[in-house]
Design a protein around this motif. Structure first.
Motif, PDB file in Angstrom:
ATOM      1  N   PRO A  28     121.408 -45.954  62.745  1.00  0.00           N
ATOM      2  CA  PRO A  28     121.073 -46.041  61.318  1.00  0.00           C
ATOM      3  C   PRO A  28     119.601 -46.388  61.101  1.00  0.00           C
ATOM      4  N   PRO A  29     118.889 -45.619  60.273  1.00  0.00           N
ATOM      5  CA  PRO A  29     117.509 -45.972  59.934  1.00  0.00           C
ATOM      6  C   PRO A  29     117.473 -47.183  59.000  1.00  0.00           C
ATOM      7  N   VAL A  30     116.272 -47.643  58.706  1.00  0.00           N
ATOM      8  CA  VAL A  30     116.079 -48.796  57.823  1.00  0.00           C
ATOM      9  C   VAL A  30     116.672 -48.525  56.439  1.00  0.00           C
ATOM     10  N   TRP A  31     116.422 -47.354  55.881  1.00  0.00           N
ATOM     11  CA  TRP A  31     116.920 -46.979  54.555  1.00  0.00           C
ATOM     12  C   TRP A  31     118.063 -45.982  54.702  1.00  0.00           C
ATOM     13  N   GLY A  32     118.799 -45.770  53.637  1.00  0.00           N
ATOM     14  CA  GLY A  32     119.859 -44.775  53.640  1.00  0.00           C
ATOM     15  C   GLY A  32     119.304 -43.369  53.829  1.00  0.00           C
ATOM     16  N   VAL A  33     120.189 -42.432  54.120  1.00  0.00           N
ATOM     17  CA  VAL A  33     119.784 -41.049  54.350  1.00  0.00           C
ATOM     18  C   VAL A  33     120.656 -40.120  53.517  1.00  0.00           C
ATOM     19  N   LYS A  34     120.016 -39.198  52.817  1.00  0.00           N
ATOM     20  CA  LYS A  34     120.725 -38.132  52.117  1.00  0.00           C
ATOM     21  C   LYS A  34     120.391 -36.829  52.828  1.00  0.00           C
ATOM     22  N   VAL A  35     121.436 -36.114  53.248  1.00  0.00           N
ATOM     23  CA  VAL A  35     121.254 -34.884  54.005  1.00  0.00           C
ATOM     24  C   VAL A  35     121.815 -33.729  53.201  1.00  0.00           C
ATOM     25  N   ARG A  36     121.070 -32.618  53.207  1.00  0.00           N
ATOM     26  CA  ARG A  36     121.607 -31.409  52.581  1.00  0.00           C
ATOM     27  C   ARG A  36     121.129 -30.182  53.332  1.00  0.00           C
ATOM     28  N   ARG A  37     121.955 -29.148  53.276  1.00  0.00           N
ATOM     29  CA  ARG A  37     121.603 -27.857  53.855  1.00  0.00           C
ATOM     30  C   ARG A  37     121.126 -26.959  52.724  1.00  0.00           C
ATOM     31  N   ALA A  38     120.067 -26.218  52.985  1.00  0.00           N
ATOM     32  CA  ALA A  38     119.507 -25.332  51.971  1.00  0.00           C
ATOM     33  C   ALA A  38     118.723 -24.225  52.666  1.00  0.00           C
ATOM     34  N   GLY A  55     111.581 -49.070  41.169  1.00  0.00           N
ATOM     35  CA  GLY A  55     112.803 -49.735  40.715  1.00  0.00           C
ATOM     36  C   GLY A  55     114.062 -49.299  41.428  1.00  0.00           C
ATOM     37  N   LYS A  56     113.957 -48.388  42.400  1.00  0.00           N
ATOM     38  CA  LYS A  56     115.135 -47.917  43.127  1.00  0.00           C
ATOM     39  C   LYS A  56     114.944 -48.131  44.620  1.00  0.00           C
ATOM     40  N   THR A  57     116.051 -48.264  45.321  1.00  0.00           N
ATOM     41  CA  THR A  57     115.993 -48.430  46.770  1.00  0.00           C
ATOM     42  C   THR A  57     115.531 -47.124  47.409  1.00  0.00           C
ATOM     43  N   PRO A  58     114.539 -47.186  48.294  1.00  0.00           N
ATOM     44  CA  PRO A  58     114.085 -45.968  48.977  1.00  0.00           C
ATOM     45  C   PRO A  58     115.189 -45.372  49.848  1.00  0.00           C
ATOM     46  N   TYR A  59     115.056 -44.099  50.147  1.00  0.00           N
ATOM     47  CA  TYR A  59     115.971 -43.425  51.063  1.00  0.00           C
ATOM     48  C   TYR A  59     115.236 -42.263  51.720  1.00  0.00           C
TER      49      TYR A  59
END
Length: 118
Positions: free
Chosen positions: A32-42, A58-62
């Motif tokens: 797991p990295p420090v911040w969350g991860v959003k993955v998408r295929r495109a 104002g938002k948590t980085p990802y």
């Protein structure tokens, strides 16, 4: 060269991560990295994938990872691993780490070790 790497290495994929979604699950658990991860295929016109740190006030980085949907699923898994290594090596400061420098190499090694062991 990139295409030949993917053809050369896909036979080594552990069956538990041979699907893209399983690979994402395993990466989140094992590395797991420090911040969350959003993955998408495109569909990507000029690359197999990319990774960026998204930091909005104002938002948590990802980390946002995109993987080309035009690749085979096995190649998508390899690109995902490559991009995940960027997220893992950047920590909280993506500007201080070279794109494919020593930190990235160590992160990629951790990913391979975690995912390729049976």
């Amino acid at each position: 060269m990139v295409g030949s790497l993917y053809r050369l290495e896909t036979h080594q994929l552990n069956t538990t991560i041979s699907s893209f979604r399983n690979a994402i699950r395993q990466l989140r658990i094992l590395t797991p990295p420090v911040w969350g991860v959003k993955v998408r295929r495109a569909p990507l016109a000029d690359s197999h994938g990319d990774c960026s740190l998204v930091a909005r006030e104002g938002k948590t980085p990802y980390y946002a990872i995109r993987v080309s949907s035009d690749l085979s699923e096995e190649a998508q898994v390899l690109v995902l691993m490559h991009e995940w290594a960027h997220a893992l090596s950047w920590g909280t400061d993506s500007h201080r780490v070279r794109a494919h420098g020593p930190e990235w190499g160590l992160a990629m090694s951790r990913i391979w070790q975690g995912l390729m062991e049976d």
